[in-house]
Design a protein around this motif. Structure first.
Motif, PDB file in Angstrom:
ATOM      1  N   PRO A 101       0.817  -1.219   0.000  1.00 43.19           N
ATOM      2  CA  PRO A 101       0.000   0.000   0.000  1.00 43.19           C
ATOM      3  C   PRO A 101       0.847   1.263   0.000  1.00 43.19           C
ATOM      4  N   SER A 102       0.237   2.349  -0.458  1.00 41.01           N
ATOM      5  CA  SER A 102       0.825   3.677  -0.355  1.00 41.01           C
ATOM      6  C   SER A 102       0.134   4.398   0.795  1.00 41.01           C
ATOM      7  N   THR A 103       0.907   4.975   1.731  1.00 42.22           N
ATOM      8  CA  THR A 103       0.338   5.619   2.905  1.00 42.22           C
ATOM      9  C   THR A 103       0.895   7.032   3.055  1.00 42.22           C
ATOM     10  N   PRO A 104       0.195   7.910   3.790  1.00 43.40           N
ATOM     11  CA  PRO A 104       0.609   9.310   3.885  1.00 43.40           C
ATOM     12  C   PRO A 104       1.977   9.480   4.531  1.00 43.40           C
ATOM     13  N   GLY A 105       2.688  10.518   4.096  1.00 41.63           N
ATOM     14  CA  GLY A 105       3.974  10.865   4.681  1.00 41.63           C
ATOM     15  C   GLY A 105       4.626  12.000   3.914  1.00 41.63           C
ATOM     16  N   ASP A 106       4.857  13.120   4.587  1.00 37.33           N
ATOM     17  CA  ASP A 106       5.544  14.255   3.966  1.00 37.33           C
ATOM     18  C   ASP A 106       7.015  14.306   4.360  1.00 37.33           C
ATOM     19  N   LEU A 107       7.324  13.836   5.566  1.00 37.34           N
ATOM     20  CA  LEU A 107       8.704  13.789   6.046  1.00 37.34           C
ATOM     21  C   LEU A 107       8.953  12.440   6.684  1.00 37.34           C
ATOM     22  N   LEU A 108      10.170  11.917   6.496  1.00 40.18           N
ATOM     23  CA  LEU A 108      10.583  10.684   7.157  1.00 40.18           C
ATOM     24  C   LEU A 108      11.872  10.972   7.897  1.00 40.18           C
ATOM     25  N   SER A 135       2.125  16.478  12.113  1.00 41.03           N
ATOM     26  CA  SER A 135       1.436  15.431  12.858  1.00 41.03           C
ATOM     27  C   SER A 135       2.187  14.122  12.635  1.00 41.03           C
ATOM     28  N   VAL A 136       2.270  13.317  13.669  1.00 39.69           N
ATOM     29  CA  VAL A 136       2.928  12.013  13.577  1.00 39.69           C
ATOM     30  C   VAL A 136       1.906  10.991  13.089  1.00 39.69           C
ATOM     31  N   VAL A 137       2.193  10.356  11.950  1.00 40.29           N
ATOM     32  CA  VAL A 137       1.284   9.321  11.444  1.00 40.29           C
ATOM     33  C   VAL A 137       1.837   7.921  11.687  1.00 40.29           C
ATOM     34  N   ASP A 138       3.129   7.824  11.956  1.00 41.85           N
ATOM     35  CA  ASP A 138       3.695   6.532  12.341  1.00 41.85           C
ATOM     36  C   ASP A 138       4.997   6.761  13.104  1.00 41.85           C
ATOM     37  N   GLU A 139       5.144   6.036  14.198  1.00 40.23           N
ATOM     38  CA  GLU A 139       6.373   6.051  14.999  1.00 40.23           C
ATOM     39  C   GLU A 139       6.747   4.603  15.273  1.00 40.23           C
TER      40      GLU A 139
END
Length: 319
Positions: A101-108, A135-139
């Protein structure tokens, strides 16, 4: 600038080639909508070197580093620079049985060190500085597992390039002036069904991976066309017979109490198409329909593509 000179562009603290550490944090962020959010993000990224040094001085031997990738949807606003030629959002890969899948993320943010507390402190300081601009979408907190093994019990990262082959495989040269000195970064978060995996014999597991479990010796694939191993499907050879390497900084993660066991795939590459072709071979199959059997016990939850600019570009974002 010659190709060799381009590979020598200093990229600290964009430490694509930082050593494998015992701890890592993978932080996926999306930009906030509040006024000034982009300017705040640009200011924090411009100060990243100083923020890292502020934490790293506590133990200079712990190899603290933070690599920042900027996603395709955020590039124009954050970087305000010509777009790297291959940069675009992660393209979902849908096979007959499994999907990447493709999931949201502007910065990694790829934070790593040989001390968990240093990773924690750097993450805390960065998020304090970002405030509501992101906003944190995954940690995901990763850790080294025994002798660089994944939670399936196999050594991970064996095929990584070393020596001069490392920058040649990861750092963009003169072929793309807008991206010289940078690198593409692809990340995916996989969770494993360990019960199903343990239901296979060691020989069956080795056939899926393509290496022996105890001593990591490479195995030949079975003769049947639908029995290609993960090792074979993730090896990319172009039409001219040239093999294209990537750098894998994969980290195990999990929580036994939550029955969560996984691998966070972290792939740095000079050429984004190499990883994209690898994922097509894994999820669609080669030939189509003969997917990577590792996916029968490993489910991809996220997918993101980022560009890791050289340090000069990153430092200039705060100007």
């Amino acid at each position: 600038m010659s190709d060799s000179a381009a590979r020598r562009v200093p990229i600290e603290p964009q430490s694509v080639d930082a050593p494998l550490t015992s701890s890592a944090v993978l932080l996926t962020l999306v930009l906030g909508s509040a006024p000034g959010a982009v300017d705040t993000v640009r200011g924090v990224l411009g100060d990243l070197d100083d923020i890292v040094k502020n934490v790293a001085f506590r133990d200079l031997h712990a190899s603290l580093a933070c690599t920042v990738g900027i996603g395709g949807d955020a590039w124009d606003a954050v970087a305000r620079a010509p777009r790297p030629r291959e940069l675009h959002p992660f393209r979902a890969v849908r096979g007959a049985a499994h999907t990447a899948p493709s999931t949201p993320g502007d910065l990694l943010l790829h934070i790593r060190a040989d001390r968990r507390d240093l990773c924690f402190e750097l993450e805390r300081q960065l998020l304090d500085r970002f405030g509501d601009a992101v906003s944190v979408v995954d940690e995901t907190v990763g850790f080294r597992y025994f002798d660089a093994r994944d939670l399936l019990g196999f050594v991970d990262g064996t095929a990584n390039p070393v020596g001069p082959a490392l920058p040649a495989a990861t750092i963009i040269g003169d072929e793309d002036p807008a991206a010289t000195g940078g690198s593409y970064l692809v990340v995916q978060k996989y969770v494993h069904d360990l019960s199903a995996w343990k239901g296979l014999t060691t020989e069956q597991q080795e056939a899926v991976i393509g290496r022996t479990k105890s001593d990591n010796i490479e195995l030949d694939d079975a003769a049947a066309p639908d029995q290609k191993s993960h090792k074979t499907l993730s090896t990319i050879v172009d039409d001219a017979g040239v093999e294209h390497d990537i750098l894998r900084d994969n980290m195990p993660f999990g929580s036994p109490g939550q029955a969560e066991f996984g691998t966070y795939f972290i792939g740095y590459t000079r050429e984004l198409w190499v990883i994209e072709r690898m994922l097509e071979r894994m999820f669609i199959g080669d030939p189509p329909g003969a997917h990577d059997r590792l996916l029968d016990v490993s489910t991809a939850l996220t997918g993101g593509v980022y560009f890791v600019p050289p340090s000069e570009v990153l430092a200039g974002l705060g100007d």
